[in-house]
Design an enzyme around this catalytic site. Structure first.
Site, PDB file in Angstrom:
ATOM      1  N   THR A   1      32.424 126.559   1.553  1.00 53.05           N
ATOM      2  CA  THR A   1      33.028 127.354   2.633  1.00 53.05           C
ATOM      3  C   THR A   1      32.082 127.595   3.802  1.00 53.05           C
ATOM      4  O   THR A   1      30.887 127.804   3.616  1.00 53.05           O
ATOM      5  CB  THR A   1      33.464 128.723   2.053  1.00 53.05           C
ATOM      6  OG1 THR A   1      34.413 128.473   1.024  1.00 53.05           O
ATOM      7  CG2 THR A   1      34.087 129.616   3.108  1.00 53.05           C
ATOM      8  N   GLU A   2      32.650 127.548   4.995  1.00 49.38           N
ATOM      9  CA  GLU A   2      31.911 127.917   6.210  1.00 49.38           C
ATOM     10  C   GLU A   2      32.790 128.859   7.025  1.00 49.38           C
ATOM     11  O   GLU A   2      33.984 129.007   6.726  1.00 49.38           O
ATOM     12  CB  GLU A   2      31.590 126.662   7.032  1.00 49.38           C
ATOM     13  CG  GLU A   2      30.679 125.688   6.294  1.00 49.38           C
ATOM     14  CD  GLU A   2      30.406 124.419   7.092  1.00 49.38           C
ATOM     15  OE1 GLU A   2      30.783 124.345   8.275  1.00 49.38           O
ATOM     16  OE2 GLU A   2      29.805 123.501   6.495  1.00 49.38           O
TER      17      GLU A   2
ATOM     18  N   ARG B   1      39.258 126.377 -11.345  1.00 47.43           N
ATOM     19  CA  ARG B   1      40.303 127.365 -11.035  1.00 47.43           C
ATOM     20  C   ARG B   1      40.880 128.082 -12.261  1.00 47.43           C
ATOM     21  O   ARG B   1      41.177 129.285 -12.176  1.00 47.43           O
ATOM     22  CB  ARG B   1      41.399 126.726 -10.169  1.00 47.43           C
ATOM     23  CG  ARG B   1      40.956 126.613  -8.727  1.00 47.43           C
ATOM     24  CD  ARG B   1      41.927 125.865  -7.833  1.00 47.43           C
ATOM     25  NE  ARG B   1      41.402 125.838  -6.467  1.00 47.43           N
ATOM     26  CZ  ARG B   1      41.693 124.894  -5.573  1.00 47.43           C
ATOM     27  NH1 ARG B   1      42.515 123.907  -5.880  1.00 47.43           N
ATOM     28  NH2 ARG B   1      41.170 124.945  -4.357  1.00 47.43           N
TER      29      ARG B   1
ATOM     30  N   GLU C   1      38.258 130.602  -4.341  1.00 45.37           N
ATOM     31  CA  GLU C   1      38.487 129.263  -4.935  1.00 45.37           C
ATOM     32  C   GLU C   1      39.844 128.702  -4.516  1.00 45.37           C
ATOM     33  O   GLU C   1      40.537 128.055  -5.301  1.00 45.37           O
ATOM     34  CB  GLU C   1      38.270 129.283  -6.448  1.00 45.37           C
ATOM     35  CG  GLU C   1      36.790 129.418  -6.750  1.00 45.37           C
ATOM     36  CD  GLU C   1      36.396 129.203  -8.182  1.00 45.37           C
ATOM     37  OE1 GLU C   1      36.997 128.332  -8.844  1.00 45.37           O
ATOM     38  OE2 GLU C   1      35.469 129.898  -8.640  1.00 45.37           O
TER      39      GLU C   1
HETATM   40  N1  COS Z   1      40.659 115.471  -6.632  1.00 47.84           N
HETATM   41  C1  COS Z   1      40.028 114.397  -6.096  1.00 47.84           C
HETATM   42  N2  COS Z   1      40.141 114.050  -4.806  1.00 47.84           N
HETATM   43  C2  COS Z   1      40.924 114.801  -4.021  1.00 47.84           C
HETATM   44  C3  COS Z   1      41.606 115.934  -4.500  1.00 47.84           C
HETATM   45  C4  COS Z   1      41.463 116.251  -5.873  1.00 47.84           C
HETATM   46  N3  COS Z   1      42.070 117.315  -6.412  1.00 47.84           N
HETATM   47  N4  COS Z   1      42.305 116.483  -3.500  1.00 47.84           N
HETATM   48  C5  COS Z   1      42.068 115.724  -2.420  1.00 47.84           C
HETATM   49  N5  COS Z   1      41.235 114.718  -2.736  1.00 47.84           N
HETATM   50  C6  COS Z   1      40.761 113.646  -1.857  1.00 47.84           C
HETATM   51  C7  COS Z   1      41.944 112.847  -1.370  1.00 47.84           C
HETATM   52  O1  COS Z   1      42.226 111.772  -2.246  1.00 47.84           O
HETATM   53  C8  COS Z   1      41.475 112.371  -0.025  1.00 47.84           C
HETATM   54  O2  COS Z   1      40.635 111.254  -0.168  1.00 47.84           O
HETATM   55  P1  COS Z   1      41.032 109.839   0.510  1.00 47.84           P
HETATM   56  O3  COS Z   1      41.219 110.174   1.951  1.00 47.84           O
HETATM   57  O4  COS Z   1      39.878 108.971   0.218  1.00 47.84           O
HETATM   58  O5  COS Z   1      42.310 109.444  -0.160  1.00 47.84           O
HETATM   59  C9  COS Z   1      40.612 113.498   0.484  1.00 47.84           C
HETATM   60  O6  COS Z   1      40.194 114.221  -0.687  1.00 47.84           O
HETATM   61  C10 COS Z   1      41.359 114.410   1.425  1.00 47.84           C
HETATM   62  O7  COS Z   1      42.554 114.850   0.792  1.00 47.84           O
HETATM   63  P2  COS Z   1      43.679 115.636   1.567  1.00 47.84           P
HETATM   64  O8  COS Z   1      44.045 114.883   2.813  1.00 47.84           O
HETATM   65  O9  COS Z   1      44.745 115.989   0.600  1.00 47.84           O
HETATM   66  O10 COS Z   1      42.849 116.940   1.989  1.00 47.84           O
HETATM   67  P3  COS Z   1      43.237 118.107   2.963  1.00 47.84           P
HETATM   68  O11 COS Z   1      42.232 118.167   4.040  1.00 47.84           O
HETATM   69  O12 COS Z   1      44.691 118.054   3.318  1.00 47.84           O
HETATM   70  O13 COS Z   1      42.937 119.403   2.073  1.00 47.84           O
HETATM   71  C11 COS Z   1      43.317 121.051   0.398  1.00 47.84           C
HETATM   72  C12 COS Z   1      43.463 119.601   0.861  1.00 47.84           C
HETATM   73  C13 COS Z   1      44.029 122.029   1.306  1.00 47.84           C
HETATM   74  C14 COS Z   1      43.939 121.052  -0.981  1.00 47.84           C
HETATM   75  C15 COS Z   1      41.826 121.401   0.319  1.00 47.84           C
HETATM   76  O14 COS Z   1      41.267 121.513   1.605  1.00 47.84           O
HETATM   77  C16 COS Z   1      41.566 122.697  -0.410  1.00 47.84           C
HETATM   78  O15 COS Z   1      41.600 122.730  -1.640  1.00 47.84           O
HETATM   79  N6  COS Z   1      41.311 123.766   0.309  1.00 47.84           N
HETATM   80  C17 COS Z   1      40.929 125.004  -0.277  1.00 47.84           C
HETATM   81  C18 COS Z   1      39.452 125.020  -0.407  1.00 47.84           C
HETATM   82  C19 COS Z   1      39.019 126.094  -1.300  1.00 47.84           C
HETATM   83  O16 COS Z   1      39.443 126.207  -2.453  1.00 47.84           O
HETATM   84  N7  COS Z   1      38.114 126.898  -0.777  1.00 47.84           N
HETATM   85  C20 COS Z   1      37.571 127.956  -1.545  1.00 47.84           C
HETATM   86  C21 COS Z   1      36.134 128.016  -1.366  1.00 47.84           C
HETATM   87  S1  COS Z   1      35.228 127.029  -2.373  1.00 47.84           S
HETATM   88  S2  COS Z   1      34.774 128.258  -3.805  1.00 47.84           S
END
Ligand code: COS
Length: 384
Positions: free
Chosen positions: A125-126, A242, A363
């Site tokens: 996170t940022e 999660r 998360e």
């Molecule tokens: N496992 C493996 N790879 C994954 C994945 C997963 N569960 N989800 C996405 N990816 C990969 C995708 O395959 C894609 O790769 P390719 O472009 O090579 O195919 C890439 O990651 C981007 O995927 P996507 O376009 O679906 O990503 P988005 O930017 O739309 O974001 C969400 C997806 C919203 C699900 C993600 O940003 C997220 O989980 N956000 C919440 C973050 C979070 O939990 N923050 C809390 C702080 S960390 S404690």
């Protein structure tokens, strides 16, 4: 409900329960008030081998899985969710190494993380990249045999207290998420510093700080996997972690219910214990039923992950979403059962309510969990 735990799992649950009830519960309120990091408790968790649970035996771990760590996290959270998140976030920080580390990296970091001699922290996170994790701006620029990291990570659990930081940074800005990479940065590395401890609504004994990298030079051997694999590692890490947030939510909801049941039997109004009023007993019944449903879903998701299925994003998101929403409802109702006393800091339920709120946020917010679940449903239907 009978969950048919193995002997080892009963052992894990019982040790965590004993530490939680004997050592953590009596000082949970004080730790919350003082907002002090629980060093003694963290040491006790290490001595009881609780950090070792999910690590492979060859690195000093107990060879357990996500389900086992959920059992421990739930019990700790029943006494204090601030301690539980400190514990679970160390595993979160270790996960990128477990998922993408090479043999040398695993040998270097995992044994100390397993013994509790080191704590881990996960840095994704940022300020401008929360739900939109792809918006990170921290960079890692190759310089000979090193990388130079620049950027600030926000709201990092165990920030400043952890020894091992797994950091997601852009090695190729033009490629967006496909240009993100994962690194291990050790505490003490020149250019790595920490912001002030955040003042939070709940989980106040846990450390939440900025992790700042200013021309922070790390050897190329600190890169986890290949360049460009960072976003996938981060997502896989969150998928695995999660259910642990779900377990935290179940534990603190159970703690609040326990307190509400006890109080309802002691508190007398209109000449009788308030537990004899249907309005109260129905509240307790609904709370207990929802907790059990959340527990069953968290356990099922964790067991699904441990069984080795390939894709479990949906199950993982469901368990975190449902359990955290239940925790918020249950803890709010617990405060209601205690009435005016529930609102006072002399009783534990207001803390459970404050602690519950973050489980709907961190998360991945519950809105993001619904996105993950919705997307998975649509993708599945498209494949048919
Ligand atoms: N496992 C493996 N790879 C994954 C994945 C997963 N569960 N989800 C996405 N990816 C990969 C995708 O395959 C894609 O790769 P390719 O472009 O090579 O195919 C890439 O990651 C981007 O995927 P996507 O376009 O679906 O990503 P988005 O930017 O739309 O974001 C969400 C997806 C919203 C699900 C993600 O940003 C997220 O989980 N956000 C919440 C973050 C979070 O939990 N923050 C809390 C702080 S960390 S404690």
């Amino acid at each position: 409900m009978e969950y048919f735990l193995t002997e080892e799992q009963e052992f894990i649950r019982d040790i965590a329960r004993r530490i939680a009830q004997e050592k953590i519960k009596p000082i949970a309120q004080e730790m919350d008030e003082k907002e002090e990091f629980p060093y003694d408790i963290v040491r006790a968790l290490g001595q009881a081998d609780l950090f070792a649970i999910p690590f492979p035996e060859e690195y000093g771990g107990l060879g357990g899985g996500v389900f086992d760590i959920c059992l421990a996290t739930e019990e700790l959270s029943r006494a204090c969710a601030g301690v539980a998140v400190t514990y679970a976030a160390s595993f979160l920080g270790a996960l990128p190494i477990m998922i993408n580390g090479d043999e040398e990296q695993k040998e270097r970091y995992l044994p100390d993380l397993a013994s509790g001699a080191s704590l881990g922290a996960f840095c994704l996170t940022e300020a401008g990249a929360g739900s939109d994790a792809s918006a990170i701006t921290t960079t890692a620029v190759r310089d000979g045999d090193d990388y130079i990291l620049n950027g600030t990570k926000q709201w990092i659990t165990n920030g400043g207290e952890a020894d091992v930081y797994t950091v997601i940074a852009l090695t190729d800005k033009k490629r967006g998420v496909r240009g993100a990479s994962a690194f291990v940065v050790e505490k003490g590395t020149k250019g790595l510093s920490f912001g002030l401890k955040e003042k939070k609504m709940g989980i106040r004994c846990s450390a939440t700080r900025e992790v700042v990298m200013e021309d922070c030079r790390v050897s190329a051997s600190q890169l986890l996997g290949r360049e460009g694999a960072g976003f996938a590692v981060a997502m896989k890490t969150l998928d695995k972690a999660r259910p642990g947030v779900g377990a935290q939510a179940v534990g603190l909801a159970q703690g609040a219910l326990d307190a509400a049941v006890t109080y309802s039997r002691q508190r007398r109004q209109f000449g009788q214990a308030i537990s004899s009023f249907q309005a109260i007993s129905h509240k307790l019944a609904t709370m207990a039923t929802n907790i059990e449903a959340a527990r069953a879903l968290v356990y099922a998701a964790a067991r699904t992950i441990d069984a080795g299925v390939k894709n479990y994003s949906r199950e993982s998101a469901m368990s975190k979403l449902f359990a955290s929403d239940v925790a918020m409802q249950v803890t709010t109702e617990a405060v209601q059962v205690l009435g005016g006393y529930g609102y006072m800091r002399d009783y534990p339920v207001e803390k459970f309510m404050r602690d519950a709120k973050i489980t709907q946020i961190y998360e991945g917010t519950n809105e993001i969990q619904r996105n993950v679940i919705g997307l998975s449903l649509v993708r599945e239907a498209t494949r048919k």
